[in-house]
Design a protein around this motif. Sequence first.
Motif, PDB file in Angstrom:
ATOM      1  N   ILE A 179       0.730  -1.050   0.066  1.00 11.38           N
ATOM      2  CA  ILE A 179       0.143  -0.018   0.005  1.00 11.38           C
ATOM      3  C   ILE A 179       0.923   1.145   0.041  1.00 11.38           C
ATOM      4  CG2 ILE A 179      -1.678   1.346   1.305  1.00 11.38           C
ATOM      5  CD1 ILE A 179      -2.744  -1.336   2.261  1.00 11.38           C
ATOM      6  N   LYS A 180       2.003   1.172   0.936  1.00 12.87           N
ATOM      7  CA  LYS A 180       2.915   2.454   0.916  1.00 12.87           C
ATOM      8  C   LYS A 180       3.363   2.698  -0.333  1.00 12.87           C
ATOM      9  CE  LYS A 180       3.569   2.497   5.847  1.00 12.87           C
ATOM     10  NZ  LYS A 180       4.725   2.572   6.941  1.00 12.87           N
ATOM     11  N   THR A 225      -4.819  13.392   7.453  1.00 12.53           N
ATOM     12  CA  THR A 225      -5.098  12.063   8.084  1.00 12.53           C
ATOM     13  C   THR A 225      -3.949  11.303   8.860  1.00 12.53           C
ATOM     14  OG1 THR A 225      -4.645  10.547   6.003  1.00 12.53           O
ATOM     15  CG2 THR A 225      -6.963  11.454   6.369  1.00 12.53           C
ATOM     16  N   GLY A 226      -2.845  11.690   8.120  1.00 12.48           N
ATOM     17  CA  GLY A 226      -1.697  10.770   8.971  1.00 12.48           C
ATOM     18  C   GLY A 226      -1.464   9.655   8.183  1.00 12.48           C
ATOM     19  N   TYR A 227      -2.330   9.056   7.444  1.00 17.43           N
ATOM     20  CA  TYR A 227      -2.306   7.863   6.358  1.00 17.43           C
ATOM     21  C   TYR A 227      -2.674   6.843   7.113  1.00 17.43           C
ATOM     22  CZ  TYR A 227       0.572  11.256   3.367  1.00 17.43           C
ATOM     23  OH  TYR A 227       0.984  12.121   2.717  1.00 17.43           O
ATOM     24  N   THR A 228      -2.426   6.637   8.495  1.00 16.52           N
ATOM     25  CA  THR A 228      -2.900   5.419   9.182  1.00 16.52           C
ATOM     26  C   THR A 228      -4.174   4.834   8.994  1.00 16.52           C
ATOM     27  OG1 THR A 228      -3.244   6.541  11.232  1.00 16.52           O
ATOM     28  CG2 THR A 228      -1.000   5.391  11.031  1.00 16.52           C
ATOM     29  N   ALA A 229      -5.326   5.789   8.998  1.00 17.81           N
ATOM     30  CA  ALA A 229      -6.641   5.452   8.576  1.00 17.81           C
ATOM     31  C   ALA A 229      -6.678   4.987   7.188  1.00 17.81           C
ATOM     32  CB  ALA A 229      -7.529   6.628   8.934  1.00 17.81           C
ATOM     33  N   VAL A 230      -6.017   5.761   6.305  1.00 18.53           N
ATOM     34  CA  VAL A 230      -6.005   4.992   5.036  1.00 18.53           C
ATOM     35  C   VAL A 230      -5.462   3.655   4.563  1.00 18.53           C
ATOM     36  CG1 VAL A 230      -4.946   5.652   2.528  1.00 18.53           C
ATOM     37  CG2 VAL A 230      -5.632   7.748   4.068  1.00 18.53           C
ATOM     38  N   ARG A 255       9.721  21.353  -4.191  1.00 19.89           N
ATOM     39  CA  ARG A 255      10.816  21.799  -3.369  1.00 19.89           C
ATOM     40  C   ARG A 255      10.510  21.714  -1.804  1.00 19.89           C
ATOM     41  NH1 ARG A 255      13.101  26.922  -6.749  1.00 19.89           N
ATOM     42  NH2 ARG A 255      13.968  25.759  -8.619  1.00 19.89           N
ATOM     43  N   TYR A 256       9.465  21.402  -1.413  1.00 18.57           N
ATOM     44  CA  TYR A 256       8.878  21.298  -0.070  1.00 18.57           C
ATOM     45  C   TYR A 256       8.522  19.773   0.156  1.00 18.57           C
ATOM     46  CZ  TYR A 256       6.973  22.541   4.114  1.00 18.57           C
ATOM     47  OH  TYR A 256       6.725  22.825   5.865  1.00 18.57           O
ATOM     48  N   LYS A 257       9.519  19.188   1.235  1.00 20.82           N
ATOM     49  CA  LYS A 257       9.313  17.928   1.415  1.00 20.82           C
ATOM     50  C   LYS A 257       8.634  17.665   2.701  1.00 20.82           C
ATOM     51  CE  LYS A 257      11.996  16.763  -1.956  1.00 20.82           C
ATOM     52  NZ  LYS A 257      11.237  16.412  -3.425  1.00 20.82           N
ATOM     53  N   MET A 258       7.214  17.158   2.579  1.00 19.42           N
ATOM     54  CA  MET A 258       6.245  16.758   3.558  1.00 19.42           C
ATOM     55  C   MET A 258       6.284  15.290   3.336  1.00 19.42           C
ATOM     56  SD  MET A 258       2.708  18.246   1.936  1.00 19.42           S
ATOM     57  CE  MET A 258       2.435  17.931   0.291  1.00 19.42           C
ATOM     58  N   PRO A 259       5.939  14.715   4.670  1.00 14.36           N
ATOM     59  CA  PRO A 259       6.054  13.284   4.766  1.00 14.36           C
ATOM     60  C   PRO A 259       4.926  12.616   3.871  1.00 14.36           C
ATOM     61  CG  PRO A 259       6.071  13.995   6.926  1.00 14.36           C
ATOM     62  CD  PRO A 259       5.684  15.003   5.839  1.00 14.36           C
ATOM     63  N   SER A 260       5.095  11.541   3.208  1.00 14.96           N
ATOM     64  CA  SER A 260       4.126  10.586   2.489  1.00 14.96           C
ATOM     65  C   SER A 260       3.666   9.563   3.254  1.00 14.96           C
ATOM     66  CB  SER A 260       4.619  10.290   0.944  1.00 14.96           C
ATOM     67  OG  SER A 260       5.658   9.459   1.273  1.00 14.96           O
TER      68      SER A 260
END
Length: 939
Positions: free
Chosen positions: A125-126, A137-142, A855-860
Motif C-alpha cells: 500500500i505504501k 489524516t496521517g495515512y494510518t486510517a487510509v 521543493r517542499y518535502k512533507m511526509p508521504s
Amino acid sequence: MTTLQLTINGKPITHDIDESRTLAEFLRYDLGLTGTKIGCNEAECGICTVLVDGTPVNSCIYPALRAEGASVTTIEGLADGSALDPLQQEFIQHGAVQCGFCTPGLIMTARALLNENENPDDESIKHALKDTYCRCTGYTAVIRAIKSAAQIQRTGTPIPPAIPDTDHADLKVVGQSVASQEAIGKVTGTAMYTDDYTFPDMLYARTLRAAYPHARIRSIETTLAKALPGVKAVLTHEDVPGKNRHGLVHLDWPVLADTKVRYMGDPVAIVAAETEAIAAEALKLIVVDYEVLPVVADPEYARTPEAPVLHEEWPTGNLLKHIKVRHGDIDQGFADADVIVEGEYHTPTTEHAFLEPECAIGIPAGTAGHDKLTVYVGSQIPYQDRSQLSAAMNLPETDVRILGTLIGGGFGGKEDIAGQIHVAMLATVTGKPVKMLYTRQESLVFHPKRHATVIRIKTGAKRDGRLTAVQAELYGDGGAYASLSDKVLTRATTHATGPYIVPNAKIDCYAMYTNNPVSGAFRGFGVTQSAFAVEQNMDRLADELGLDPITIRRINAQRVGVVTATGQLLRESVGLLDSLDKVYETMQEVTPSNDHDFHWAWREGTKAYGWGVACAYKNTGLGGGAPDKAGAEVEAFEDGSFEVRTSSADMGQGLVMVVAQCAAEELRVPYDRVRVLLSDTDKTPNGGPTTASRQTYVTGNAARLAAATLRDAMTRVAAETLDAPPERVRFEEGLARYEQHEITVGEIVKQMKRQGLRPASLYEYTAPQTQALGTGGDMHFAFSYATQAALVEVDLETGETKVQTVVGGHDIGRAINPLALQGQIEGGIVMAMGNCLTEAFITENGVPWTRLLSRYKMPSIRHSPEIISHIIEARTADGPYGAKGVGEIASINTTPAIANAITHATGVRVYNLPIDQDALLRAIKSGATEVHSAWQDVK
C-alpha cells in the motif's frame, strides 16, 4: 481545436478541445467532473489521479489528447448507483476522510492497486500510494481503509475500524464514532469546494505580485494591460473604494500595494479577463517602476539600529511586539539550582501545504440568486472576512455576504485575507462573477507560514530533579505584515516553561517585521517552536542529574492545584501525569528486549534504535482577555429533523460531527436526524474563528445549549398536548413521551407553528472570562495535555532516520467522536514528523526558493509510522460534556520526542530543524555530540 473521442466512466464522449488542455482541466472545466482535484500542477501531490485504461495517472500534467480512444475512470465513476465502491465505503468507516480534498486521488490510486492485488500488505500500500499525498489524516486510517476494502473484495467482510477506548457510557450520541454528513460527497466527488463552482459569464482573475522583497513603488502603468482584448478590468491601489489596509490584529497589510512592497507576495495589481490565459498575459503588460530597497531577512538583524525600517509609521520600528513573562525571582531561582543547562535552538519557516490552493469567487449584487455582494471562499473566519472586506469596499457589513465553501485543508493558513477583497472589487467593477484561483506556486509565495524562531533557553533544577528556574529569549520572524504574530508568539512565550511546575521564570520574545513571507497561524500556534527547545532541555537536565526522561517529567508535571508561570491556578482537568504513565506503560510493552527490561536505546548491526519522550500543553480558546463567543441556532422541522446553523468553519477536523452530536444528545434524537449548515454570514450566526483549538469547546457548547433551549420549548408544547407535567415529559428517539402516551417531534413542530411559535432557538455562548498576560489570574479557560514517545531507527552508515512508532497519550477532556479524534491525533503526529525531519520553506535574502511543491518535502504515506494512541479524559467543567481541544496538541511535542530519540540512539543532540541527516552522520562518524545546522543551511 482538436476532436477528442474517449470513454469516461463507461460513457462515450466526443468533445472539441484545445491541444494544450490537460486531462484534469478537460474533466473539471469542460465536463464538470469536479471530483478530480488539482493541487499542484506539478505531478507532485497525486491528488488529481484518475485511471486511464486501468493505469493511475497524474491528470494535472497528462495531455487530454493522449487519452484518445482510452477508457477513463474518475471518482464519479466508482460507485454503482447508490452502492459505494468498497474503498469509498471503508474510507468513511475507518475515518480516512477529513478535509476530503485529497480523498479522490487516494481512492483512485488505491483502486488501481486493488485491481491488481486483492490482498496488499502495508508495504504494498505504501509503495502504491507513495506519490499521493494527504495532509490531514496521517495515512494510518487510509492504510486501514484500503486493507478493509481489500478484505471485502476477497471475503465480503470488512475489518472493524480501530476506535480508541473512551468513556461514554452515560451518553447516547456523544462518544459515538459517527461519520460526517459530508463524507459521502467527499468520497464520490460530489462535494463542492470553491473552484468547483461556476457561474454564467464568469470572468477569471489573476494577481501581479511584487518583483522584489523590499522596494518603493514609483509608478504603475496599466494602459497596455487594459487594452488587451478580453481584459475587463485592471485595478491598483487607486481603485480600492475604502480602507486600503486589512489585518486580523493590526491593519497594516495593503489590499493592493501603494507606497512600498515589503515581500514577494505583495499584490500590486489585479486583472479580470474572459479567460485565465488572457488574465495571465495581461499581467505581463503591467509596468511597475520600483526603487529597490535593502532587505531585512533576519529577525535579529531587524532589531539592530542599522536595519532598514519596513513600516515607517509603526512606533517601535521593526519590533512588532516585545512579549514578556515574569514569574517569581529568576536570579534566586538559578542560585537555588544545582544543575543548569543552556541551549540555542533554531526552527525554520514552514509551509502549511494544504492541498487545496486558495480560491475565491466574487458575485456582484443583483446577480441571479445574490441580492448583495457575495464572496464564495473556503475561509476559517467568515465573519472577519466580511468585516475586512466591507471596510475595503466602503460598504456596510450587512451589504456583504461571505458564503463559506468546503475547505481543502487549512491548519491556520486560511485565516488571513487572500483573494476575497480582490474578487469583490473586480466583480463590482465588471458587474460579473469573478473567480480567482491561485496556482500552487502563487500560494507558496503569498500565504502566511509558521514562524521561524531563534530560542535561547536556560533551565535550572535541584539535585532531586525539581525545576527551579527557566529563562528564555525568543526571536520570531513575523515577516512583512503582522497577521497573527502578536498572538502566535505570545503563545510561544507563555508556554516556554513547558507543562511543568516552574517557580521562577523570565521569558522575553521579540516579534519582528522582516521582508520574508508573512508568518501567521499554524497548527500549534507558536508552542510547536518553544516545545522543541523546552523538551530537549528537560532531557539534558535528566542526563545531568542521572534521572530517566519519564521520571524528571513526573516530578515536575503540572497537576491540579499548581500555578503556571503566567500566574494561573490550575483547578481541574490536568491529565498530564495520566498521559505520562499510559505512554510509558505502552513503551515498555512494545519495546523488543531479550532480558525483559526496558531499554531507551540499543543497536542491531548498523542500525541504532532509541526512544524519546516529550510532553506538551496547549490552551483551548483565544484567551488573554479576548472575548470568546460562538453563536448557534437549532431549528426543528415537521419531518422530525433538525438543523444546526453556525458560521464556524470545518476544515476536515470534524466540527460538523461535533455540533451535530452535541445537538442530538440534548434533543434526544438519533444523530442522522440532525444536519449542519456552516459558514454563511447571511444564514448562520457568528461562531468565531476556527483557531486556537476552540471550536469543540465554544461552538460545541453553543450548539448544545441552543438545542437544550429548543428542547425545553418543545417540552412545554408537548406537555400541553399530552396533558402532562413538563418535568415528566421525556424525549426518546425523536418522540416525546409521558407514561403510555407519545407525540412525534414533527407533530410538536406543527403545534408550535399553530401557536405562533418558531420552532428554533438561537444561543450565543460566552466562554469563561480570561485575563491578559501580565495581569494575573486565568489567562486561559482550559488546557489540553499530551505525552508522546517516538521510537526511531538511525542507519549508522547513511544517517537515514526513520520513525518506527509513536505512542501518544492525549488529554482532551472528553471524546465527542473518538474515531474523528483519533484522526486528528494521527494527522497531527505525521505533520509534526515533517516539521522535525524534512520541512523548511527556504527564502534567500527575502526571495523564496520554495516556489514549487516539489521543493517542499512533507511526509508521504511511506513515512507513516505505527501510531498507538491513548485518549485521556480529564474532563473540564465548562466544556461540552467535559471536552477540551485536540486540533493542535497532537502536533506540538512530536518534534522534540523524535529529537530526543535520536540523541538516545546516537549520542548526538540536534539543535536546528529540520534535522540534517547528513550532518547527523558526520557527527556520528566524527564522535561529535551536537549538530547546530539544518539541511537548508547548506549552500
